[in-house]
Design a protein around this motif. Structure first.
Motif, PDB file in Angstrom:
ATOM      1  N   ASP A 319      23.276  21.228 -23.816  1.00 17.68           N
ATOM      2  CA  ASP A 319      23.081  19.669 -24.269  1.00 17.68           C
ATOM      3  C   ASP A 319      21.523  19.253 -23.503  1.00 17.68           C
ATOM      4  OD1 ASP A 319      23.101  17.259 -25.008  1.00 17.68           O
ATOM      5  OD2 ASP A 319      25.023  16.695 -23.935  1.00 17.68           O
ATOM      6  N   LEU A 320      20.600  19.155 -24.575  1.00 17.77           N
ATOM      7  CA  LEU A 320      19.420  18.785 -23.831  1.00 17.77           C
ATOM      8  C   LEU A 320      19.416  17.139 -23.267  1.00 17.77           C
ATOM      9  CD1 LEU A 320      16.606  20.554 -26.102  1.00 17.77           C
ATOM     10  CD2 LEU A 320      18.002  21.348 -24.136  1.00 17.77           C
ATOM     11  N   LEU A 321      20.295  16.466 -23.831  1.00 17.57           N
ATOM     12  CA  LEU A 321      20.697  15.221 -23.510  1.00 17.57           C
ATOM     13  C   LEU A 321      21.237  14.865 -22.352  1.00 17.57           C
ATOM     14  CD1 LEU A 321      20.767  13.485 -27.175  1.00 17.57           C
ATOM     15  CD2 LEU A 321      18.778  13.776 -25.809  1.00 17.57           C
ATOM     16  N   ARG A 322      22.167  15.719 -21.582  1.00 18.70           N
ATOM     17  CA  ARG A 322      22.878  15.615 -20.606  1.00 18.70           C
ATOM     18  C   ARG A 322      22.121  15.483 -19.323  1.00 18.70           C
ATOM     19  NH1 ARG A 322      26.827  18.883 -19.344  1.00 18.70           N
ATOM     20  NH2 ARG A 322      26.523  20.554 -20.959  1.00 18.70           N
ATOM     21  N   LYS A 323      22.684  14.750 -18.334  1.00 23.53           N
ATOM     22  CA  LYS A 323      21.998  14.447 -17.127  1.00 23.53           C
ATOM     23  C   LYS A 323      22.485  15.758 -16.193  1.00 23.53           C
ATOM     24  CE  LYS A 323      22.558   9.456 -17.211  1.00 23.53           C
ATOM     25  NZ  LYS A 323      23.221   8.436 -16.645  1.00 23.53           N
ATOM     26  N   THR A 324      21.383  16.279 -15.737  1.00 24.18           N
ATOM     27  CA  THR A 324      21.408  17.528 -14.938  1.00 24.18           C
ATOM     28  C   THR A 324      21.430  17.369 -13.329  1.00 24.18           C
ATOM     29  OG1 THR A 324      19.375  18.056 -15.252  1.00 24.18           O
ATOM     30  CG2 THR A 324      20.731  18.859 -16.982  1.00 24.18           C
ATOM     31  N   SER A 325      21.518  16.244 -13.069  1.00 28.72           N
ATOM     32  CA  SER A 325      21.253  15.872 -11.618  1.00 28.72           C
ATOM     33  C   SER A 325      22.060  16.728 -10.764  1.00 28.72           C
ATOM     34  CB  SER A 325      21.868  14.118 -11.388  1.00 28.72           C
ATOM     35  OG  SER A 325      21.626  14.000  -9.982  1.00 28.72           O
ATOM     36  N   GLY A 326      21.482  17.283  -9.964  1.00 28.48           N
ATOM     37  CA  GLY A 326      22.303  18.070  -8.811  1.00 28.48           C
ATOM     38  C   GLY A 326      22.180  19.444  -9.041  1.00 28.48           C
ATOM     39  N   HIS A 327      21.681  20.139 -10.055  1.00 28.45           N
ATOM     40  CA  HIS A 327      21.885  21.538 -10.412  1.00 28.45           C
ATOM     41  C   HIS A 327      20.957  22.127  -9.402  1.00 28.45           C
ATOM     42  CE1 HIS A 327      17.530  22.503 -11.659  1.00 28.45           C
ATOM     43  NE2 HIS A 327      17.350  21.425 -12.477  1.00 28.45           N
ATOM     44  N   VAL A 328      21.195  23.585  -9.132  1.00 27.17           N
ATOM     45  CA  VAL A 328      20.870  24.336  -7.989  1.00 27.17           C
ATOM     46  C   VAL A 328      19.925  25.616  -8.555  1.00 27.17           C
ATOM     47  CG1 VAL A 328      22.550  23.618  -6.509  1.00 27.17           C
ATOM     48  CG2 VAL A 328      23.113  25.435  -7.949  1.00 27.17           C
ATOM     49  N   ALA A 329      19.417  25.346  -9.638  1.00 30.44           N
ATOM     50  CA  ALA A 329      18.450  26.478 -10.197  1.00 30.44           C
ATOM     51  C   ALA A 329      17.229  26.635  -9.022  1.00 30.44           C
ATOM     52  CB  ALA A 329      17.905  26.118 -11.411  1.00 30.44           C
ATOM     53  N   PHE A 330      16.865  25.636  -8.543  1.00 33.27           N
ATOM     54  CA  PHE A 330      15.793  26.096  -7.388  1.00 33.27           C
ATOM     55  C   PHE A 330      16.439  25.847  -5.970  1.00 33.27           C
ATOM     56  CE2 PHE A 330      13.268  23.951 -10.872  1.00 33.27           C
ATOM     57  CZ  PHE A 330      12.528  24.892 -11.230  1.00 33.27           C
ATOM     58  N   GLY A 331      17.398  25.876  -5.742  1.00 35.79           N
ATOM     59  CA  GLY A 331      18.204  25.819  -4.511  1.00 35.79           C
ATOM     60  C   GLY A 331      18.708  24.486  -4.045  1.00 35.79           C
ATOM     61  N   HIS A 332      18.675  24.367  -2.964  1.00 40.57           N
ATOM     62  CA  HIS A 332      19.142  23.015  -2.252  1.00 40.57           C
ATOM     63  C   HIS A 332      18.762  23.095  -0.801  1.00 40.57           C
ATOM     64  CE1 HIS A 332      20.811  19.280  -1.845  1.00 40.57           C
ATOM     65  NE2 HIS A 332      21.773  19.628  -1.085  1.00 40.57           N
ATOM     66  N   GLY A 333      18.542  21.847  -0.279  1.00 44.97           N
ATOM     67  CA  GLY A 333      17.953  22.053   1.354  1.00 44.97           C
ATOM     68  C   GLY A 333      16.758  22.271   1.612  1.00 44.97           C
ATOM     69  N   ILE A 334      16.632  22.819   3.041  1.00 45.37           N
ATOM     70  CA  ILE A 334      15.247  23.086   3.623  1.00 45.37           C
ATOM     71  C   ILE A 334      14.493  24.174   2.722  1.00 45.37           C
ATOM     72  CG2 ILE A 334      15.859  21.907   5.838  1.00 45.37           C
ATOM     73  CD1 ILE A 334      15.793  24.864   6.835  1.00 45.37           C
ATOM     74  N   HIS A 335      15.313  25.006   2.075  1.00 41.05           N
ATOM     75  CA  HIS A 335      14.640  26.194   1.509  1.00 41.05           C
ATOM     76  C   HIS A 335      14.454  25.835  -0.070  1.00 41.05           C
ATOM     77  CE1 HIS A 335      14.646  29.055   4.785  1.00 41.05           C
ATOM     78  NE2 HIS A 335      15.839  28.553   5.043  1.00 41.05           N
ATOM     79  N   GLN A 336      14.775  24.838  -0.493  1.00 47.04           N
ATOM     80  CA  GLN A 336      14.692  24.660  -2.066  1.00 47.04           C
ATOM     81  C   GLN A 336      13.248  24.993  -2.258  1.00 47.04           C
ATOM     82  OE1 GLN A 336      14.880  20.569  -3.278  1.00 47.04           O
ATOM     83  NE2 GLN A 336      15.784  21.268  -5.062  1.00 47.04           N
ATOM     84  N   CYS A 337      13.169  25.497  -3.531  1.00 48.85           N
ATOM     85  CA  CYS A 337      11.993  26.094  -3.918  1.00 48.85           C
ATOM     86  C   CYS A 337      10.754  25.396  -4.010  1.00 48.85           C
ATOM     87  CB  CYS A 337      12.015  26.715  -5.474  1.00 48.85           C
ATOM     88  SG  CYS A 337      10.660  27.466  -6.169  1.00 48.85           S
ATOM     89  N   LEU A 338       9.557  25.775  -3.138  1.00 52.53           N
ATOM     90  CA  LEU A 338       8.378  25.182  -2.913  1.00 52.53           C
ATOM     91  C   LEU A 338       7.732  24.735  -4.127  1.00 52.53           C
ATOM     92  CD1 LEU A 338       6.789  23.741  -0.532  1.00 52.53           C
ATOM     93  CD2 LEU A 338       5.512  25.815  -0.403  1.00 52.53           C
ATOM     94  N   GLY A 339       7.622  25.895  -4.970  1.00 48.77           N
ATOM     95  CA  GLY A 339       6.865  25.969  -6.226  1.00 48.77           C
ATOM     96  C   GLY A 339       7.395  25.386  -7.301  1.00 48.77           C
ATOM     97  N   GLN A 340       8.679  24.624  -7.322  1.00 43.71           N
ATOM     98  CA  GLN A 340       9.443  24.033  -8.467  1.00 43.71           C
ATOM     99  C   GLN A 340       8.718  23.247  -9.235  1.00 43.71           C
ATOM    100  OE1 GLN A 340      12.521  21.072  -7.400  1.00 43.71           O
ATOM    101  NE2 GLN A 340      12.261  21.761  -5.408  1.00 43.71           N
TER     102      GLN A 340
END
Length: 390
Positions: A319-340
Motif C-alpha cells: 500500500d503506497l499510501l500507508r504510513k511506514t514510520s518505524g520500518h527497519v529496512a535500514f536498521g535502527h540505532g547507532i548502526h543505522q545505514c549511513l548511506g540510506q
C-alpha cells in the motif's frame, strides 16, 4: 525447542518473508550452524529494542552467524570496518564519515542521479523491447553513483561489481570467499593509493585529509562499497517487479510521481531485502520476558519485523499510501545505514522516471519464471525481463 533460521521464501509469493519465519513468535530460541544456541527476534518492537540497546554488541569477534558456511567470530574487525565495532571506535569512524556528506555534495549527487538515470533509460529505449532491467538500469545506476561518491573510475565499475557479487554469494567455499575478498580489497587499495597522490572532490579523497591510515581507508571504502551497491541494485529491481505485480499501486505511482517518496518507503518495508542482522549480549539482558545470557547471539529478522501486524496494519498488503514510520529496512540505532539517503534518492528518482519513460511497461515473461536470488545474502532477482510498446 530450537530450530534453524528459515531462509526459503514461498515460491508462489516471492515478496513475502521466508516461510515459517513469523510463525516462530516475536522471540524464540535459534540453533546456529557453528553449534551455538542463541535467539531469533521477529517482533518489530523487540527488533528496535535490540538494535537501540548498546548492551547488544555488533563486534565481529563475538559474532555467530545463522547461515551455513559463514565464519564464526574469532577476530576483532580490522581497522576501519566500523560496522562490526561498538562505541567508541564505531563513533569515531561514523563522525568522520558523516562530515563528508555535505549539503553541496549531496545536492550535486542528486543532480547526477537524475542525469545517470535518464541516460540509461534513453539507451534502454533505443535498444528496444524487451530488455532485462537489471543490466539496463538496476545494476549500472548504483554502480555509477557509488563510484562517483568514492571517486572510483567509472571504467572500472564492471570489475568492481563482479568482485562484490562474488563476495556475497551464499554458496561460496571458504577459498572462493577469500579470493573475492582479496580481489575487492586490492582494488580499493589501488584506489586509496591514487587518492593519496591526486585528491579529487569525492568522499574517499576527503577522508585522506584526516588522520586515517591507508588500512583504515581501504576498509572504510570496502564497507561503503559493499553496503551501497548490491543492496540498491536489488531493491530497485525487486521494487519494479513488485509494482508490476500490483497494477493498482503501479497506476497510482504513474499518475502521481510525487508519491515516489512514500512509495519508496513502502517498498523498503514490504520487500526487506536484507534478511537479518546479528548482535551478541554483552551481559545478561531481559528481553520480551526472557533472559538473554551474556555471550548469546541474537539474530534480528528484518523481513519479519517489517511485516509485524502488531505495528503495521495488513502488513502483507503493498500500500503506497500507508504510513511506514518505524520500518527497519535500514536498521535502527547507532548502526543505522549511513548511506540510506543516497539509496532513497536513487529509488525516488529512478522509479517515476522509468514509469514515465515506459507507460506500457510490463513483465516480458510470466512472474513464476523470474527466479529469486536465493543463492545470495541480499535478496532480489538476477534478471527482470520487461517489455513495452514503442
Amino acid at each position: 525447542m530450537t530450530r534453524t533460521l528459515p531462509t526459503e521464501r514461498p515460491a508462489d509469493r516471492p515478496f513475502d518473508p521466508p516461510a515459517g519465519l513469523r510463525e516462530r513468535g516475536p522471540l524464540s530460541r535459534l540453533d546456529y550452524p557453528d553449534g551455538h544456541t542463541g535467539w531469533l527476534v521477529t517482533g518489530h518492537a523487540l527488533v528496535r529494542e535490540v538494535l537501540a540497546d548498546q548492551r547488544f554488541s555488533a563486534r565481529a569477534e563475538l559474532r555467530h552467524l545463522p547461515v551455513p558456511g559463514a565464519p564464526g567470530g574469532d577476530q576483532p574487525a580490522p581497522p576501519g570496518m566500523f560496522g562490526s565495532m561498538d562505541a567508541p571506535e564505531h563513533t569515531r569512524y561514523r563522525r568522520l564519515l558523516a562530515g563528508q556528506f555535505t549539503v553541496r555534495r549531496m545536492r550535486r549527487l542528486t543532480e547526477r542521479i537524475q542525469v545517470i538515470t535518464d541516460e540509461h533509460l534513453t539507451a534502454m529505449a533505443e535498444r528496444g523491447s524487451p530488455a532485462d532491467l537489471v543490466p539496463a538500469l538496476a545494476r549500472p545506476l548504483p554502480a555509477q553513483v557509488i563510484c562517483e561518491v568514492l571517486g572510483v573510475p567509472y571504467a572500472d565499475r564492471d570489475r568492481f561489481h563482479q568482485h562484490a557479487l562474488d563476495l556475497f554469494r551464499l554458496d561460496n567455499t571458504p577459498e572462493q570467499a577469500g579470493a573475492a575478498y582479496a580481489a575487492l580489497h586490492g582494488f580499493i587499495g589501488e584506489l586509496v593509493e591514487a587518492k593519496r597522490k591526486t585528491a579529487t572532490d569525492d568522499l574517499l579523497s576527503g577522508l585522506t585529509e584526516s588522520d586515517l591510515t591507508d588500512t583504515e581507508l581501504v576498509n572504510i571504502g570496502f564497507t561503503l562499497l559493499g553496503a551501497g551497491l548490491d543492496t540498491t541494485t536489488n531493491q530497485l529491481a525487486l521494487g519494479v517487479f513488485a509494482l508490476l505485480e500490483h497494477p493498482a499501486q503501479l497506476a497510482a505511482l504513474r499518475a502521481d510521481p510525487g508519491l515516489a517518496d512514500r512509495a519508496v518507503e513502502e517498498l523498503l518495508r514490504y520487500l526487506s531485502i536484507i534478511p537479518f542482522t546479528v548482535r551478541t549480549a554483552l551481559e545478561d539482558v531481559e528481553l520480551g520476558g526472557q533472559r538473554i545470557a551474556a555471550g548469546e547471539a541474537v539474530t534480528v529478522s528484518v523481513p519479519a519485523a517489517n511485516r509485524d501486524p502488531a505495528h503495521f496494519a495488513d502488513p502483507d498488503v503493498l500500500d503506497l499510501l500507508r504510513k511506514t514510520s518505524g520500518h527497519v529496512a535500514f536498521g535502527h540505532g547507532i548502526h543505522q545505514c549511513l548511506g540510506q539517503q543516497r539509496a532513497r534518492v536513487q529509488l525516488q528518482v529512478a522509479l517515476p522516471a522509468l514509469l514515465g519513460k515506459f507507460p506500457t511497461l510490463r513483465l516480458a515473461v510470466p512472474a513464476g519464471e523470474i527466479a529469486p536470488r536465493s543463492d545470495m545474502l541480499i535478496y532480489g532477482v538476477h534478471e527482470l525481463p520487461v517489455a513495452w510498446e514503442d
